[in-house]
Write a protein that holds these residues in place. Structure first.
Motif, PDB file in Angstrom:
ATOM      1  N   TRP A   1       4.733  -2.586  -6.518  1.00 15.98           N
ATOM      2  CA  TRP A   1       4.199  -1.858  -5.373  1.00 15.98           C
ATOM      3  C   TRP A   1       5.381  -1.167  -4.710  1.00 15.98           C
ATOM      4  N   HIS A   2       5.422   0.152  -4.808  1.00 11.52           N
ATOM      5  CA  HIS A   2       6.537   0.943  -4.279  1.00 11.52           C
ATOM      6  C   HIS A   2       7.872   0.371  -4.755  1.00 11.52           C
TER       7      HIS A   2
ATOM      8  N   SER B   1      -0.743  -5.042   1.509  1.00 14.20           N
ATOM      9  CA  SER B   1       0.508  -4.415   1.099  1.00 14.20           C
ATOM     10  C   SER B   1       1.689  -5.279   1.515  1.00 14.20           C
TER      11      SER B   1
ATOM     12  N   ILE C   1       4.489  -4.200   1.973  1.00 12.30           N
ATOM     13  CA  ILE C   1       5.366  -3.313   2.739  1.00 12.30           C
ATOM     14  C   ILE C   1       4.796  -3.025   4.123  1.00 12.30           C
ATOM     15  N   ASN C   2       3.467  -2.869   4.201  1.00 14.22           N
ATOM     16  CA  ASN C   2       2.809  -2.520   5.461  1.00 14.22           C
ATOM     17  C   ASN C   2       1.654  -3.482   5.707  1.00 14.22           C
ATOM     18  N   ALA C   3       1.812  -4.396   6.642  1.00 13.94           N
ATOM     19  CA  ALA C   3       0.801  -5.431   6.910  1.00 13.94           C
ATOM     20  C   ALA C   3      -0.534  -4.858   7.374  1.00 13.94           C
ATOM     21  N   ASN C   4      -0.569  -3.607   7.790  1.00 17.05           N
ATOM     22  CA  ASN C   4      -1.819  -2.978   8.210  1.00 17.05           C
ATOM     23  C   ASN C   4      -2.556  -2.314   7.051  1.00 17.05           C
ATOM     24  N   GLU C   5      -1.947  -2.311   5.882  1.00 15.62           N
ATOM     25  CA  GLU C   5      -2.554  -1.654   4.724  1.00 15.62           C
ATOM     26  C   GLU C   5      -3.149  -2.696   3.778  1.00 15.62           C
TER      27      GLU C   5
END
Length: 162
Positions: free
Chosen positions: A26-27, A84, A86-90
């Motif tokens: 992931w990324h 995600s 990387i981004n807890a909101n995703e």
């Protein structure tokens, strides 16, 4: 390099130990790493291989979603969402699935996870895989996969000219 022609894959599909090293990122961040022989691949006529890896090697939390689908061969699939790393909101929903009570003959993949080839980066033996056409099937295409692959027109079988 050995080539695999999807037109020679069996129907009903075969479940075999996967000879490839499977990685999912992931990324650029590794979220699953499956050594050769620890996962399975399902090979079905006109489909790119679908890879099933042990749930224990997935390095990010996943949770079930309400979505299910039915495969005439493998049974009812359970779907998962992933947050995600990387981004807890995703949250990425319904791009991972498993057969927790597979049909007879498909017991080896019980509880193993399959990832659609995207939105993450998927690798088989270090080669970046591309998704099977359409968004109905979850096969991964690499340079060793040849032949007419179904999916561009949904579940319709491809028409082959003689």
């Amino acid at each position: 390099m050995r080539k695999y022609n999807v037109q020679s894959f069996p129907r009903p599909p075969a479940v075999e130990r996967c000879p490839k090293h499977i990685q999912i990122k992931w990324h650029g961040q590794l979220i699953a790493d499956c050594p050769p022989g620890e996962g399975y691949w399902v090979l079905e006529t006109h489909h790119a291989p679908t890879y099933y890896i042990p749930a224990s090697i997935v390095r990010i939390p996943i949770s079930t979603t309400p979505r299910t689908t039915f495969c005439e061969w493998k049974g009812t699939a359970t779907y998962y969402s992933m947050m995600s790393p990387i981004n807890a909101n995703e949250v990425i929903p319904n791009r991972i699935w498993s057969y927790n009570e597979p049909s007879k003959g498909y017991e080896p993949i019980k509880g193993f996870l399959a990832f659609y080839c995207g939105p993450w980066e998927c690798y088989a033996d270090g080669e970046r895989a591309h998704p099977q056409p359409g968004d109905f099937y979850g096969g991964w295409i690499t340079s060793d996969i040849e032949g007419v692959i179904k999916g561009q027109w949904g579940t319709w079988d491809p028409v082959l000219s003689c």
